[in-house]
Structures are given as structure tokens and as C-alpha cells.
Design a protein around this motif. Structure first.
Motif, mmCIF file in Angstrom:
data_model
loop_
_atom_site.group_PDB
_atom_site.id
_atom_site.type_symbol
_atom_site.label_atom_id
_atom_site.label_comp_id
_atom_site.label_asym_id
_atom_site.label_seq_id
_atom_site.Cartn_x
_atom_site.Cartn_y
_atom_site.Cartn_z
ATOM 1 N N LEU A 6 3.287 10.245 -9.578
ATOM 2 C CA LEU A 6 2.523 10.402 -10.811
ATOM 3 C C LEU A 6 1.643 11.649 -10.760
ATOM 4 N N ALA A 7 0.968 11.854 -9.639
ATOM 5 C CA ALA A 7 0.084 13.013 -9.486
ATOM 6 C C ALA A 7 0.853 14.323 -9.574
ATOM 7 N N THR A 8 2.035 14.351 -9.022
ATOM 8 C CA THR A 8 2.864 15.558 -9.082
ATOM 9 C C THR A 8 3.219 15.884 -10.531
ATOM 10 N N GLU A 9 3.621 14.867 -11.268
ATOM 11 C CA GLU A 9 3.960 15.050 -12.679
ATOM 12 C C GLU A 9 2.738 15.485 -13.482
ATOM 13 N N VAL A 10 1.628 14.781 -13.299
ATOM 14 C CA VAL A 10 0.406 15.065 -14.053
ATOM 15 C C VAL A 10 -0.094 16.480 -13.753
ATOM 16 N N SER A 11 -0.122 16.838 -12.495
ATOM 17 C CA SER A 11 -0.600 18.162 -12.105
ATOM 18 C C SER A 11 0.203 19.263 -12.790
ATOM 19 N N GLY A 12 1.514 19.154 -12.752
ATOM 20 C CA GLY A 12 2.364 20.167 -13.388
ATOM 21 C C GLY A 12 2.110 20.290 -14.873
ATOM 22 N N ASN A 13 1.986 19.152 -15.537
ATOM 23 C CA ASN A 13 1.756 19.180 -16.985
ATOM 24 C C ASN A 13 0.367 19.697 -17.335
ATOM 25 N N LEU A 14 -0.648 19.275 -16.589
ATOM 26 C CA LEU A 14 -1.999 19.765 -16.870
ATOM 27 C C LEU A 14 -2.111 21.268 -16.611
ATOM 28 N N GLU A 15 -1.496 21.735 -15.542
ATOM 29 C CA GLU A 15 -1.531 23.173 -15.251
ATOM 30 C C GLU A 15 -0.802 23.972 -16.324
ATOM 31 N N ARG A 16 0.307 23.454 -16.800
ATOM 32 C CA ARG A 16 1.049 24.128 -17.874
ATOM 33 C C ARG A 16 0.202 24.194 -19.143
ATOM 34 N N MET A 17 -0.456 23.096 -19.475
ATOM 35 C CA MET A 17 -1.300 23.071 -20.679
ATOM 36 C C MET A 17 -2.495 24.014 -20.544
ATOM 37 N N SER A 18 -3.115 24.029 -19.384
ATOM 38 C CA SER A 18 -4.310 24.865 -19.211
ATOM 39 C C SER A 18 -3.973 26.350 -19.200
ATOM 40 N N GLU A 41 0.829 -1.203 0.000
ATOM 41 C CA GLU A 41 0.000 0.000 0.000
ATOM 42 C C GLU A 41 0.871 1.264 0.000
ATOM 43 N N GLU A 42 1.966 1.213 0.718
ATOM 44 C CA GLU A 42 2.884 2.353 0.764
ATOM 45 C C GLU A 42 3.544 2.570 -0.598
ATOM 46 N N ILE A 43 3.900 1.480 -1.266
ATOM 47 C CA ILE A 43 4.469 1.591 -2.617
ATOM 48 C C ILE A 43 3.445 2.241 -3.542
ATOM 49 N N TYR A 44 2.220 1.768 -3.486
ATOM 50 C CA TYR A 44 1.162 2.300 -4.344
ATOM 51 C C TYR A 44 0.962 3.791 -4.101
ATOM 52 N N TYR A 45 0.922 4.166 -2.844
ATOM 53 C CA TYR A 45 0.744 5.582 -2.527
ATOM 54 C C TYR A 45 1.875 6.424 -3.116
ATOM 55 N N HIS A 46 3.104 5.974 -2.972
ATOM 56 C CA HIS A 46 4.238 6.754 -3.487
ATOM 57 C C HIS A 46 4.276 6.770 -5.014
ATOM 58 N N VAL A 47 3.838 5.689 -5.637
ATOM 59 C CA VAL A 47 3.704 5.688 -7.104
ATOM 60 C C VAL A 47 2.695 6.750 -7.509
ATOM 61 N N MET A 48 1.547 6.759 -6.848
ATOM 62 C CA MET A 48 0.498 7.701 -7.207
ATOM 63 C C MET A 48 0.884 9.144 -6.859
ATOM 64 N N LEU A 49 1.596 9.334 -5.777
ATOM 65 C CA LEU A 49 2.061 10.668 -5.401
ATOM 66 C C LEU A 49 3.008 11.223 -6.455
ATOM 67 N N LEU A 91 -5.259 13.545 -3.667
ATOM 68 C CA LEU A 91 -4.309 13.645 -4.789
ATOM 69 C C LEU A 91 -5.050 13.703 -6.117
ATOM 70 N N TRP A 92 -6.017 12.816 -6.296
ATOM 71 C CA TRP A 92 -6.793 12.758 -7.534
ATOM 72 C C TRP A 92 -7.496 14.088 -7.773
ATOM 73 N N THR A 93 -8.126 14.605 -6.740
ATOM 74 C CA THR A 93 -8.880 15.848 -6.865
ATOM 75 C C THR A 93 -7.978 17.029 -7.181
ATOM 76 N N THR A 94 -6.858 17.141 -6.473
ATOM 77 C CA THR A 94 -5.995 18.310 -6.667
ATOM 78 C C THR A 94 -5.110 18.203 -7.904
#
Length: 179
Positions: A55-67, A45-53, A115-118
Motif C-alpha cells: 500500500l505504501a509503495t502505491e501511495v508514495s508513487g501516486n502522491l509524488e506524481r500528484m505533487s 503481523e507479517e501479513i500486515y506488514y506486507h499489506v502496508m508495504l 514506511l508511513w514517514t517516507t
């Protein structure tokens, strides 16, 4: 080794889902022992959380840059953001959300929901909110973005279905009625 674990785990989680991926499989893929894996992460579960964290950091930055790209019209921004998600996430979003809701501890599920929401929803919500386009008065941007994700998520596993994603985005933006 930390990043290598996250790289392998991300690939396996995205291909198979949380439940079907074991720590033994992650360790075997890396050519290490499970105790070595547990040196870095105490449980799956800890591995999954850190994978998603990560990933979310990367995705957020790219989506914000695009928007925030002021050289693109609104519709093009939405399309680019959706295509980015499709390319970055060649997996079933429903499976990921199911794993979060039904498989993980409530504490981790709550953290992942935030994470998903933000990281995923917020850039789309802000784009709708800050756009000069007028939404219908009874349309809540957060609900609208949730519906967009529902519409497009089934196409994420199939990059060859780009035309269908375009049609789903068009339906999201313009509805079904010919005014």
C-alpha cells in the motif's frame, strides 16, 4: 495466491483494524486453510506488514506524481493529494496508527513508522518545502504535515464529508485569523 491473500487481508485490516482481523478470517474469506495461509506468511503481523508495504509503495508513487504536477497550483495539489488518500484509505488513520504503536512488535512498528514517514508524509513535506510559497519562519514542514493529517483523518471514513475536508484544508493553509 500471495497477492490474493494481501488483497483480502488489506480489506479486512482496513475495515476492522489489525486486532479484530484473524488469520482464520483471512483464510476463510479466501476459501483456504490456515496452514495454506501460513505457507505464504508465518504470522498475522507479517501479513500486515506486507499489506502496508504494498500500500505504501502505491501511495508514495501516486502522491509524488500528484505533487510534481507543475500544471496545478499548490492548493489544488494539496487538495488532490488529500482526496486521493481519502479514496484510497476509507478507514480511520488513528486506528491504523494505534495498531502500529500498541499492537505490533517494536521491530515491525518501527518498519511501519518508516514506511508511513517516507510514503505518506514525505511527499507532503517535499511539496511544502519545494513550493515557492513562503511558510512562516517558525513553521517546520514536518510538524505542519503532521497537523494536516490530524485535521483530515477524522473525515476519511465519510466520503460525503468533502466540504468538511475542504474546510480543514483551508484552515490548515490559511489559519483562523483574519489579517
Amino acid at each position: 495466491m500471495y497477492d490474493e491473500i494481501l488483497d483480502v487481508a488489506e480489506t479486512l485490516f482496513m475495515q476492522q483494524g489489525y486486532q479484530a482481523t484473524s488469520t482464520r478470517q483471512i483464510a476463510d474469506t479466501l476459501g483456504i486453510t490456515q496452514p495454506n495461509l501460513y505457507y505464504y506468511f508465518k504470522k498475522k503481523e507479517e501479513i500486515y506488514y506486507h499489506v502496508m508495504l504494498r500500500l505504501a509503495t502505491e501511495v508514495s508513487g501516486n502522491l509524488e506524481r500528484m505533487s510534481s504536477n507543475n500544471e496545478q497550483p499548490f492548493e489544488e495539489k494539496i487538495r488532490n493529494m488529500v482526496y486521493y488518500l481519502q479514496q484510497r484509505h476509507p478507514f480511520n488513520l488513528f486506528m491504523m496508527l494505534h495498531d502500529i504503536q500498541h499492537t505490533l512488535s517494536p521491530d515491525i512498528a518501527d518498519k511501519l513508522f518508516v514506511l508511513w514517514t517516507t510514503s505518506y508524509k514525505k511527499p507532503f513535506i517535499e511539496l511544502l518545502t519545494e513550493s515557492k510559497l513562503q511558510l512562516r519562519s517558525n513553521i517546520d514542514p514536518e510538524f505542519a504535515v503532521s497537523q494536516l493529517f490530524i485535521s483530515i483523518s477524522s473525515y476519511f471514513r465519510s466520503p460525503q464529508k468533502e466540504g468538511q475536508i475542504d474546510r480543514a484544508i483551508d484552515l490548515f493553509l490559511y489559519g483562523i485569523l483574519d489579517e
